[in-house]
Write a protein that holds these residues in place. Structure first.
Motif, PDB file in Angstrom:
ATOM      1  N   ASP A 164       0.833  -1.210   0.076  1.00 48.40           N
ATOM      2  CA  ASP A 164      -0.012   0.188  -0.076  1.00 48.40           C
ATOM      3  C   ASP A 164       0.913   1.230   0.146  1.00 48.40           C
ATOM      4  O   ASP A 164       0.425   2.406  -0.280  1.00 48.40           O
ATOM      5  CB  ASP A 164      -0.878  -0.127   1.250  1.00 48.40           C
ATOM      6  N   ALA A 165       2.269   1.115   0.506  1.00 53.03           N
ATOM      7  CA  ALA A 165       3.015   2.230   0.285  1.00 53.03           C
ATOM      8  C   ALA A 165       3.593   2.684  -1.013  1.00 53.03           C
ATOM      9  O   ALA A 165       4.182   1.598  -1.497  1.00 53.03           O
ATOM     10  CB  ALA A 165       4.141   2.037   1.360  1.00 53.03           C
ATOM     11  N   PRO A 166       3.436   3.748  -1.252  1.00 61.87           N
ATOM     12  CA  PRO A 166       4.040   4.099  -2.976  1.00 61.87           C
ATOM     13  C   PRO A 166       5.639   4.028  -2.811  1.00 61.87           C
ATOM     14  O   PRO A 166       6.279   4.093  -1.796  1.00 61.87           O
ATOM     15  CB  PRO A 166       3.537   5.617  -3.067  1.00 61.87           C
ATOM     16  N   VAL A 167       6.160   3.412  -4.062  1.00 61.78           N
ATOM     17  CA  VAL A 167       7.445   3.016  -4.002  1.00 61.78           C
ATOM     18  C   VAL A 167       7.984   3.473  -5.545  1.00 61.78           C
ATOM     19  O   VAL A 167       7.241   3.054  -6.436  1.00 61.78           O
ATOM     20  CB  VAL A 167       7.761   1.325  -4.115  1.00 61.78           C
ATOM     21  N   LEU A 168       8.962   4.195  -5.588  1.00 67.36           N
ATOM     22  CA  LEU A 168       9.497   4.793  -6.900  1.00 67.36           C
ATOM     23  C   LEU A 168      10.814   4.879  -6.970  1.00 67.36           C
ATOM     24  O   LEU A 168      11.588   4.767  -5.689  1.00 67.36           O
ATOM     25  CB  LEU A 168       9.015   6.497  -6.982  1.00 67.36           C
ATOM     26  N   ALA A 169      11.424   4.612  -8.165  1.00 68.45           N
ATOM     27  CA  ALA A 169      12.971   4.303  -8.222  1.00 68.45           C
ATOM     28  C   ALA A 169      13.404   5.438  -9.270  1.00 68.45           C
ATOM     29  O   ALA A 169      12.718   5.365 -10.559  1.00 68.45           O
ATOM     30  CB  ALA A 169      13.329   3.036  -8.370  1.00 68.45           C
ATOM     31  N   PHE A 170      14.265   6.077  -9.175  1.00 70.86           N
ATOM     32  CA  PHE A 170      14.805   7.252 -10.161  1.00 70.86           C
ATOM     33  C   PHE A 170      16.279   6.755 -10.472  1.00 70.86           C
ATOM     34  O   PHE A 170      17.137   6.264  -9.336  1.00 70.86           O
ATOM     35  CB  PHE A 170      14.761   8.428  -9.777  1.00 70.86           C
ATOM     36  N   ASP A 171      16.916   7.112 -11.793  1.00 72.20           N
ATOM     37  CA  ASP A 171      18.408   6.744 -12.030  1.00 72.20           C
ATOM     38  C   ASP A 171      19.008   8.029 -11.627  1.00 72.20           C
ATOM     39  O   ASP A 171      18.479   8.865 -11.093  1.00 72.20           O
ATOM     40  CB  ASP A 171      18.120   5.975 -13.497  1.00 72.20           C
ATOM     41  N   GLN A 172      20.151   7.899 -12.026  1.00 72.96           N
ATOM     42  CA  GLN A 172      21.300   8.871 -11.740  1.00 72.96           C
ATOM     43  C   GLN A 172      20.907  10.220 -12.325  1.00 72.96           C
ATOM     44  O   GLN A 172      21.390  11.533 -12.086  1.00 72.96           O
ATOM     45  CB  GLN A 172      22.698   8.297 -12.316  1.00 72.96           C
ATOM     46  N   ASP A 173      19.989  10.148 -13.518  1.00 74.97           N
ATOM     47  CA  ASP A 173      19.701  11.418 -14.094  1.00 74.97           C
ATOM     48  C   ASP A 173      18.139  11.836 -13.749  1.00 74.97           C
ATOM     49  O   ASP A 173      17.582  12.482 -14.644  1.00 74.97           O
ATOM     50  CB  ASP A 173      19.576  10.913 -15.821  1.00 74.97           C
ATOM     51  N   ALA A 174      17.811  11.264 -12.398  1.00 70.89           N
ATOM     52  CA  ALA A 174      16.415  11.516 -12.100  1.00 70.89           C
ATOM     53  C   ALA A 174      15.543  11.304 -12.925  1.00 70.89           C
ATOM     54  O   ALA A 174      14.296  11.823 -12.918  1.00 70.89           O
ATOM     55  CB  ALA A 174      16.485  13.241 -11.518  1.00 70.89           C
ATOM     56  N   ARG A 175      15.337  10.200 -13.623  1.00 69.15           N
ATOM     57  CA  ARG A 175      14.321   9.489 -14.599  1.00 69.15           C
ATOM     58  C   ARG A 175      13.649   8.447 -13.857  1.00 69.15           C
ATOM     59  O   ARG A 175      14.521   7.480 -13.426  1.00 69.15           O
ATOM     60  CB  ARG A 175      15.078   9.091 -15.997  1.00 69.15           C
ATOM     61  N   LEU A 176      12.475   8.360 -13.967  1.00 69.31           N
ATOM     62  CA  LEU A 176      11.643   7.387 -13.131  1.00 69.31           C
ATOM     63  C   LEU A 176      11.739   6.168 -14.035  1.00 69.31           C
ATOM     64  O   LEU A 176      11.449   6.000 -15.180  1.00 69.31           O
ATOM     65  CB  LEU A 176      10.012   7.831 -13.312  1.00 69.31           C
ATOM     66  N   ARG A 177      12.240   5.235 -13.010  1.00 67.60           N
ATOM     67  CA  ARG A 177      12.566   3.618 -13.657  1.00 67.60           C
ATOM     68  C   ARG A 177      11.554   2.701 -13.076  1.00 67.60           C
ATOM     69  O   ARG A 177      11.512   1.602 -13.743  1.00 67.60           O
ATOM     70  CB  ARG A 177      13.756   3.157 -13.529  1.00 67.60           C
ATOM     71  N   LEU A 178      10.936   2.972 -11.949  1.00 65.34           N
ATOM     72  CA  LEU A 178      10.066   1.961 -11.492  1.00 65.34           C
ATOM     73  C   LEU A 178       8.979   2.695 -10.581  1.00 65.34           C
ATOM     74  O   LEU A 178       9.495   3.764  -9.770  1.00 65.34           O
ATOM     75  CB  LEU A 178      10.837   1.001 -10.574  1.00 65.34           C
ATOM     76  N   LEU A 179       8.000   1.996 -10.584  1.00 64.37           N
ATOM     77  CA  LEU A 179       6.774   2.587  -9.612  1.00 64.37           C
ATOM     78  C   LEU A 179       5.739   1.190  -9.370  1.00 64.37           C
ATOM     79  O   LEU A 179       5.823   0.361 -10.340  1.00 64.37           O
ATOM     80  CB  LEU A 179       5.963   3.751 -10.281  1.00 64.37           C
ATOM     81  N   ASN A 180       5.047   1.353  -8.227  1.00 65.31           N
ATOM     82  CA  ASN A 180       4.012   0.076  -8.145  1.00 65.31           C
ATOM     83  C   ASN A 180       2.715   0.852  -8.101  1.00 65.31           C
ATOM     84  O   ASN A 180       2.500   2.050  -8.504  1.00 65.31           O
ATOM     85  CB  ASN A 180       4.496  -0.481  -6.682  1.00 65.31           C
ATOM     86  N   PRO A 181       1.750  -0.141  -8.279  1.00 61.53           N
ATOM     87  CA  PRO A 181       0.175   0.535  -8.332  1.00 61.53           C
ATOM     88  C   PRO A 181       0.042   1.401  -7.295  1.00 61.53           C
ATOM     89  O   PRO A 181      -0.705   2.534  -7.579  1.00 61.53           O
ATOM     90  CB  PRO A 181      -0.600  -0.654  -8.037  1.00 61.53           C
ATOM     91  N   ALA A 182       0.482   1.501  -6.146  1.00 60.87           N
ATOM     92  CA  ALA A 182       0.145   2.512  -5.036  1.00 60.87           C
ATOM     93  C   ALA A 182       0.602   4.161  -5.599  1.00 60.87           C
ATOM     94  O   ALA A 182       0.222   4.792  -5.093  1.00 60.87           O
ATOM     95  CB  ALA A 182       0.647   2.153  -3.625  1.00 60.87           C
ATOM     96  N   ALA A 183       2.018   3.841  -5.997  1.00 64.35           N
ATOM     97  CA  ALA A 183       2.526   5.008  -6.599  1.00 64.35           C
ATOM     98  C   ALA A 183       1.880   5.712  -7.540  1.00 64.35           C
ATOM     99  O   ALA A 183       1.576   6.824  -7.951  1.00 64.35           O
ATOM    100  CB  ALA A 183       3.829   4.827  -6.947  1.00 64.35           C
ATOM    101  N   GLU A 184       1.366   4.672  -8.655  1.00 66.06           N
ATOM    102  CA  GLU A 184       0.449   5.268  -9.605  1.00 66.06           C
ATOM    103  C   GLU A 184      -1.023   5.796  -9.072  1.00 66.06           C
ATOM    104  O   GLU A 184      -1.480   6.698  -9.641  1.00 66.06           O
ATOM    105  CB  GLU A 184      -0.155   3.899 -10.463  1.00 66.06           C
ATOM    106  N   ARG A 185      -1.391   5.308  -8.095  1.00 66.09           N
ATOM    107  CA  ARG A 185      -2.627   5.797  -7.629  1.00 66.09           C
ATOM    108  C   ARG A 185      -2.471   7.160  -6.751  1.00 66.09           C
ATOM    109  O   ARG A 185      -3.208   8.065  -7.086  1.00 66.09           O
ATOM    110  CB  ARG A 185      -3.322   4.744  -6.490  1.00 66.09           C
ATOM    111  N   VAL A 186      -1.325   7.156  -5.981  1.00 63.36           N
ATOM    112  CA  VAL A 186      -1.367   8.447  -5.141  1.00 63.36           C
ATOM    113  C   VAL A 186      -0.880   9.689  -6.283  1.00 63.36           C
ATOM    114  O   VAL A 186      -1.270  10.708  -6.043  1.00 63.36           O
ATOM    115  CB  VAL A 186      -0.059   8.209  -4.119  1.00 63.36           C
TER     116      VAL A 186
END
Length: 490
Positions: free
Chosen positions: A142-164
């Motif tokens: 239920d917790a939003p999870v996001l991952a950004f690379d060294q260029d601050a580009r979004l590389r990973l997100l879960n459904p909770a992050a999509e919703r929030v």
């Protein structure tokens, strides 16, 4: 020394010849030698030219067939092993070397490569299962999870992050945090609670559900590497339930203390007001006083009004103390030398000779006024506790060994903090659970604000305060941990 480059050049040329070419050269040389030997033998036997030519032609044909079969048998296992190793490099673990046995060196090499392929296949399956499990867990969180690379580009997100954050993987993966208006997440410290105004600013353009709108987020930021590239992992935890529970408990304690204080003041006021009312007539007029009753009435009225005035002053002090606790200004941080500060604190106490045992020569990053007032209050509490034994009932042991009040201060350096310890030999802490409850006190004339205000000051400086009983002998230790100012670099 001059021959070394030539030798190296010759060695590189020799190594540049392929394995198959070297085999063919070897077989050609062997065929030439055998043909020469055979021709010499036939010449010694005085064989005529025609039969000699036919014999040498047949021998050459046989040698070509034998050496061709030899080259094929020598090259094929090596090519097979090369194909297996190439498949392993491409992460294809389905190829194996056939005919492997331990009777020869090539067979042993084939067995080892097959064992390596089995190991890599098992590790690959385990890694795929672990990744699948991790993705499943992240997707169910239920917790939003996001991952950004060294260029601050979004590389990973879960459904909770999509919703929030109202994100879509097909649309938003690969975009920068600036483009997604999520740069505020990367600017936060490693672990911090997102303030309501910052949360509103961060999510102002997002369409959130009612539950997400009322949530309070704790941001945890860490780093990891994927294929050698550093990434930033951001996890948001909804701590609104825990915060509301803490807020409810805090209000319950505050209401209990306020109710107790107000009840203690209103009960005698009500009782005295009733007594004074009974001295008046039912119509509200004072009864006709006789010379005998007038002094008594005046005395009762004066005593009652004095009690009401005293309790009103007590309530006013109570309210002022609460206002002081609620309106503490933010600290103005400066570089404060520790040793002069402690020496000044010791010199201000005149009721007891406070001893300063040790202190490092460092500078604190603190508000000097607030820290000085904090330490003055703690030293005052320690002196009052140490001298309390003189006014209490004593037993025979205390008569034979009278209490000697003692208060000491020491400071020790601990990494980037300084721990200031104030020790006394008083009766110790009777109720440690309520030490920092606002407006709770065990002193007759105490306001219950001192320790709560002390903790508020220390936490505003990024430090901590603890109070504990001494184990070896009676008394209490108050420890204040304050950050050290950054040392100048030479």
């Amino acid at each position: 020394m001059a021959s070394r480059p030539d030798g190296r050049r010759h060695k590189s040329k020799r190594q540049s010849i392929s394995f198959e070419a070297r085999l063919r050269v070897f077989c050609t040389v062997a065929a030439v030698v055998l043909m020469g030997l055979c021709a010499a033998v036939l010449a010694l036997l005085h064989v005529s030219a025609g039969p000699m030519t036919a014999t040498l032609g047949i021998l050459l044909l046989v040698l070509l067939l034998v050496f061709a079969a030899f080259i094929e048998e020598a090259v094929r296992p090596v090519q097979t092993l090369a194909n297996v190793v190439a498949a392993l490099r491409e992460e294809d673990y389905s190829f194996r070397a056939r005919g492997a046995n331990r009777d020869d060196s090539l067979g042993q090499l084939s067995l080892e490569i097959n064992a390596l392929a089995d190991t890599l296949q098992a590790q690959r399956v385990g890694a795929l299962e672990a990744v699948a499990l991790l993705r499943r867990v992240i997707a169910e969180m239920d917790a939003p999870v996001l991952a950004f690379d060294q260029d601050a580009r979004l590389r990973l997100l879960n459904p909770a992050a999509e919703r929030v954050f109202a994100l879509l993987p097909a649309r938003d993966l690969g975009k920068t945090a600036e483009e997604l208006e999520l740069a505020g997440l990367l600017d936060r410290p490693g672990e911090t609670l997102l303030a309501p105004e910052a949360q509103t600013s961060l999510l102002r353009t997002r369409q959130r559900s009612t539950a997400d709108a009322s949530a309070r987020w704790m941001i945890r930021r860490s780093t990891f590497r994927q294929r050698g590239v550093p990434h930033t992992l951001i996890v948001l935890s909804d701590v609104s339930v825990a915060l509301r529970e803490e807020e409810r408990l805090a209000w319950r304690r505050l209401i209990r203390v306020i109710g107790h204080e107000i009840s203690n003041s209103l009960t005698p006021i009500k009782s005295i007001a009733g007594s004074l009312r009974s001295r008046l007539t039912p119509g509200g007029q004072r009864a006709a006083a006789t010379p005998a009753t007038e002094p008594a009435l005046q005395r009762d009225l004066g005593r009652g009004l004095g009690v009401i005035e005293n309790r009103a002053d007590s309530l006013n002090r109570f309210v002022q103390a609460y206002r002081q606790l609620a309106q503490l200004p933010a600290p103005v941080l400066k570089r404060v030398p520790l040793l002069p500060l402690l020496e000044r604190i010791v010199s201000l106490e005149i009721r007891l000779d406070v001893r300063l045992l040790a202190a490092p020569d460092v500078e604190l990053l603190a508000d000097p006024d607030q820290i000085e007032q904090l330490l003055i209050n703690l030293v005052r509490n320690a002196v009052e506790a140490a001298t309390a034994c003189a006014g209490e009932d004593v037993n025979i042991e205390e008569i034979l060994h009278p209490c000697q009040p003692e208060v000491t201060i020491r400071a020790v350096e601990d990494d980037d903090l300084v721990a200031i310890q104030i020790e006394d030999n008083g009766p110790g802490l009777a109720n440690p659970d309520n030490l920092f409850v606002p407006l709770y006190t065990t002193k007759k004339s105490g306001s219950g604000v001192g320790l709560a205000l002390a903790r508020q000051i220390v936490e505003a400086h990024g430090g901590a305060i603890t109070l504990r009983n001494r184990n070896a002998k009676g008394g209490c230790v108050a420890e204040v941990r304050i950050p050290i100012a950054e040392r100048a670099r030479g």
